[in-house]
Design an enzyme around this catalytic site. Sequence first.
Site, mmCIF file in Angstrom:
data_model
loop_
_atom_site.group_PDB
_atom_site.id
_atom_site.type_symbol
_atom_site.label_atom_id
_atom_site.label_comp_id
_atom_site.label_asym_id
_atom_site.label_seq_id
_atom_site.Cartn_x
_atom_site.Cartn_y
_atom_site.Cartn_z
ATOM 1 N N GLY A 29 0.817 -1.172 0.210
ATOM 2 C CA GLY A 29 0.033 0.105 -0.151
ATOM 3 C C GLY A 29 1.036 1.335 0.065
ATOM 4 O O GLY A 29 1.756 1.280 -0.748
ATOM 5 N N GLY A 30 0.363 2.379 0.876
ATOM 6 C CA GLY A 30 1.238 3.481 1.011
ATOM 7 C C GLY A 30 2.804 3.446 1.237
ATOM 8 O O GLY A 30 3.530 3.694 0.535
ATOM 9 N N LEU A 60 -4.676 6.520 -5.014
ATOM 10 C CA LEU A 60 -3.688 6.825 -6.228
ATOM 11 C C LEU A 60 -3.119 8.103 -5.666
ATOM 12 O O LEU A 60 -2.136 8.701 -6.391
ATOM 13 C CB LEU A 60 -4.594 7.136 -7.428
ATOM 14 C CG LEU A 60 -5.023 5.772 -8.255
ATOM 15 C CD1 LEU A 60 -5.770 6.057 -9.511
ATOM 16 C CD2 LEU A 60 -4.120 4.645 -8.197
ATOM 17 N N ARG A 62 -1.133 8.469 -3.559
ATOM 18 C CA ARG A 62 0.260 8.203 -2.942
ATOM 19 C C ARG A 62 0.622 6.874 -3.274
ATOM 20 O O ARG A 62 1.949 6.700 -3.392
ATOM 21 C CB ARG A 62 -0.076 8.222 -1.374
ATOM 22 C CG ARG A 62 -0.921 7.202 -0.847
ATOM 23 C CD ARG A 62 -1.546 7.423 0.471
ATOM 24 N NE ARG A 62 -2.299 6.398 1.112
ATOM 25 C CZ ARG A 62 -3.486 6.175 0.879
ATOM 26 N NH1 ARG A 62 -4.210 7.091 -0.016
ATOM 27 N NH2 ARG A 62 -4.196 5.087 1.192
ATOM 28 N N LYS A 75 -2.724 -5.333 -5.627
ATOM 29 C CA LYS A 75 -1.657 -4.542 -5.314
ATOM 30 C C LYS A 75 -0.180 -5.129 -5.692
ATOM 31 O O LYS A 75 0.531 -4.819 -6.111
ATOM 32 C CB LYS A 75 -1.851 -4.291 -3.942
ATOM 33 C CG LYS A 75 -2.964 -2.924 -3.882
ATOM 34 C CD LYS A 75 -2.927 -2.427 -2.587
ATOM 35 C CE LYS A 75 -3.951 -1.316 -2.345
ATOM 36 N NZ LYS A 75 -4.094 -0.672 -1.163
ATOM 37 N N CYS A 176 -27.079 -0.520 24.704
ATOM 38 C CA CYS A 176 -28.127 0.196 24.918
ATOM 39 C C CYS A 176 -27.622 1.725 24.710
ATOM 40 O O CYS A 176 -28.791 2.453 24.254
ATOM 41 C CB CYS A 176 -28.446 0.150 26.529
ATOM 42 S SG CYS A 176 -29.330 -1.448 26.740
#
Lengths: 629, 557
Positions: A29-30, A60, A62, A75, A176
């Site tokens: 990823g990044g 996109l 990064r 990826k 609750c």
Amino acid sequence: MGRDTNPRKSLGSLHGRIKEARVLMVGAGGIGCELLKNLVLTGFGEIHIVDLDTIDLSNLNRQFLFGMQHIKKSKAMVAKETAGKFNPNVKLEAHHANIKDHNFNVKWFKTFDVVFNALDNLDARRHVNKMCLAADVPLIESGTTGFNGQVQVIKQRTTECYDCTHKPIPKSFPVCTIRSTPSQPIHCIVWAKSYLFVEIFGTSEESSPEVDPSENDENAGEIANLKREAEELKNIREKMASPDFAATIFGKVFAADIDRLRSMEDMWKSRKLPKALDYAQISEEAEKIDNSVAKNDQKVWTLAENYVVFADSLQRLAKRMLELKASVKDGEAAPILAFDKDDEDTLDFVAASANLRSLIFGIDSKSKFDIKQMAGNIIPAIATTNAITAGLCVLQAFKVLREDYKTARMVFLSRSADRAFSSEKLSPPNPNCEVCSVTRITIEADVSRATIGDLVDKVLREQLGYGEELSLLTKELLYDADYDDNKDTPLSEIGFGEETFVTIVDDDEEEPRINLVIVVTNTALPADGEPITVPEKFEIPRKLKAIPAGNGGGTNGLANGLKRSHEDLILAAGGEGANGNGNEPEQKKRKVDVIVENRDVNVKRAKVFEEKKDDDIIVLDDDGFITID
Amino acid sequence: MAASTPSGAPSSKEKKYDRQLRLWGANGQNKLESAHIALFNASAAGCEILKNLILPGVGQFTVIDDKLVEEADLGANFFLDEESLGKPRAERTAALLGELNPDVKGNYLVDSLSNTLSAKPELLNPRSTPFTHIVIISPVPTPLLLQIPIEIPVFLVNCVGLLFTLRISAPLHTIVEAHPESLVDLRLLNPWPELSALAAEKTKNLEVQQEMDGDEGMSDHEHGHVPYLVLLLKYLDDWKRRPEGDGTHPSSYKEMTAFRSFVQDKMRTHVPGGSEENYEEAVAAVLKHVRKAEVSEYAKTVLDHPACANVTSESTNFWIIAKAVKQFLESPEQGNGLLPLSGGIPDMKAESSGYVALQNVYKNKARHDAALVQKNVQSILSSIGREPSSISLEEIEIFCRHANFLRAISFRPFSAELSTDEFHKKVVKDAFESWDADSALINDYVAFRAFQEFITQNNGRAPGDTEGPLDEDTVEMQRLAKAYLSEVGCSLELAERTENIIGELVRYGGAELHNTASLAGGLVAQEIIKIITQQYVPGNNTILFDGISSKTGTYVL
């Protein structure tokens, strides 16, 4: 001047080691995109990439190895393809898979010189941490949030591991508060996302980790009411194709249910009374408003605007659902929709429903943009921080390849430029960490024949000298002195696969051993011999005395949490586990007293333990949890 | 992408930038999209900086470079491929960088900085330049550097081996949204009448235990849900009125501690669990929030700045609103010594109705303050001949909310540093006198200063970038470092750290390592984004990085 002129000049002898290195990168990823680029251009010999995820538009800004044409693709695969072009001398291998898959076993982890974690969730981080400890491979762990980030070097017996320090457990709300007495926008957002949406479009049996269903004497009656309400909603769900579906749902959750709540006088003595919404009036007002109001995600919508978005998104979702149903073949599971912050239909529905509920209870409503962040637990992310973090990871990898843990650093990035980042020496392992401060052995077993009894008697008691009081845990309690139901069950029937981690907790009152982790590898052993291999005799160190509880030296108490919760249950059920092994009831009591320090967590775990025995019970994933800023 | 766009979908651009909009908002994004960055020298570090600006959607970029792509470039620069060999670096990097984001316009010029300055002066003239920000990757001889007008923000980067430095030069830089940890300003010691009235009303029967439904007493539930802010206001008042007290608020640490116990003692303990969460919150908040509202040093710097006093028709909105805030602060009828209220309150244990009432008192006061500032703004605008409504209330409100965190940063020009003026000398001397001087990165600066001098004297050649023996360059670098120290007035002995850094610099011979370039790209781009968006506080003015020990240092040089 060759392509590696510069690295050779700057890195000297290390350059050779880098060219030989075989590394694993978990997560593309990044941070992963930056890291892979750096690893490829620095000339690391062989790089394996594991990522389960596919590419989304919001990546996109990064994740530069991906473009518009790659949306919805793997990826790992695309990262390999793009980065591979930049250095023909590097061997890349991509796995579009979950790092927790069984083929990524300890043996496989052992083949790497360094592992990089570039992940976004706690669960996978912990898993890789555990695997690297077991394989004795150095791990470089990293993470970013907005302008903040950190890099940590982890090496068994030398440094702290990922689990040596307490990691915050995501917040959950009492049922609750969510269902009857909300007082903050987040309560209404959780209601919309984890109750209303799920009841209409999901599988209602699925329990949400954000909602704590603990029952006590005070709220038992109300919980019964809530169950009935949910039942009624499920019946309405059948009418999805009807033209007045939106009106029916609206009349139920924003009027009838509210009127019922209002009738519970005790509840409103010191709270502001909620006010049911008037469908006729609101829908009339809504006729003048265009559906496109949903696009304005910065504006805090009016009551009528919220209704318009509610009705419109409900219709969009119902249409999708009906289409899905029509395409399902006989015998297949009924289709469901799941909330996804990047799925506009689901986001619109949750935003509008949450706001309508807020208006009923006199709570501030929020813009869709803000609700997206709260409901999706969105973590801000930019290229710059990822670039800095990934660069620091590789610098630490240089130290690790030299086995220089003295000058390796833990680094923290912050938004302030006065100290763009700060670094500190690596801390030694926490001696009370239940993940790394353990003894580890590997044994082979034919899991279709070997039993817990074989493990307990032949390995632990006879060979390693354990006494009566011990417990075996995987993700659940398998055995202890009071619970021997599994003793003669083959391991394969209680969840043992090709490779299974079992934690042995010594419950000896006097001088307990530190936890032992046995990695059980499934092996076909000769049918006429023992179904399990027995390790050499050796002495397991004893636990340090006076264990400091709580924050500082605290651990996540995974094993103890489970263990304790199990005892809690047994006791709650009248101590039926006691089976005449000489364990006095007083002793039991004393043990229970020790539990109190972590009571909340344990009770919660106990509940889950009870209800979902077969599932992965402690999934503490970052994704999907609610954090409030 | 999905075949049909659902009616609720935001534009794909918003979706692409979603994760960063949460850091700098639409306002910051607009500024980013209006920026045009020039990069001189398409080195690996330069391209990594551009990459980190192109991905989040900077408006335009222009790469200016006169070299051809060599094999060694491919090993360091991700934005050059095999096909690029022998072609102009400017052209190839602009093309490959441009692929990162179709929303960004990329340009290139095959040219050098020196030739641009002499042959195309309009490109670097503040009145005609198309560039809003300039990135220069060293080596650049000092005389060239000094020719760049000080009106344009310049980011000068040295990136060699495992080391890099960033030097920022920019005109007066103002920041409204500094993004501090918290904007909360509770005014517990300076409550205004509405707040005091609310506190009095909500705590009327605080001490009375409810005996039966409907009597005037407070039930345990009500008592446990009085917001802690209200409790503190009430008990501060009680504290002042104690018979043994002197009629003042607690101020010393000792008094604060005593006040904490004073609050703690009022907690009802017969309730389930033996304690009340709102009282615990109150006790915990004493040291943090019981303090006089004050104008921060940063805000004072802004309000006392000459640009605030001398507002003209040329002034930016920042200075006009600043002047209006200053009028508010000084006017006895308006702020009377206090800044406009930010208006936010933290989360706390409370019933939603009680919390909302409290929130409204703060919000209304903040709105009221901003309305007064708006009046001041309007009269200032009239006085300078601008349309009184030309600054929106929204802009004024944002400004007021951040009033105590405003910044005005004067970046020193390159000329002041490189001529080693008195200010510079003092900073360096002070740094050498600090307790951690041996390991401080000021030692690295001395080496980089020698580096700058070396490339100036050797027509752009970096030390160590030679076929001859390295020793000669090392000796020369050491001589230059000593000459600089003598200019500053420091000891002529080179520190061990400085010698080591000189050794490293010479060994690298001016070569870039991709990983360091990438790290520099992240850090430099981040500072550029802070300056472009005028949000967050950028480094002033020199950041040094040492990849051997993973350390950074920042100095105002």
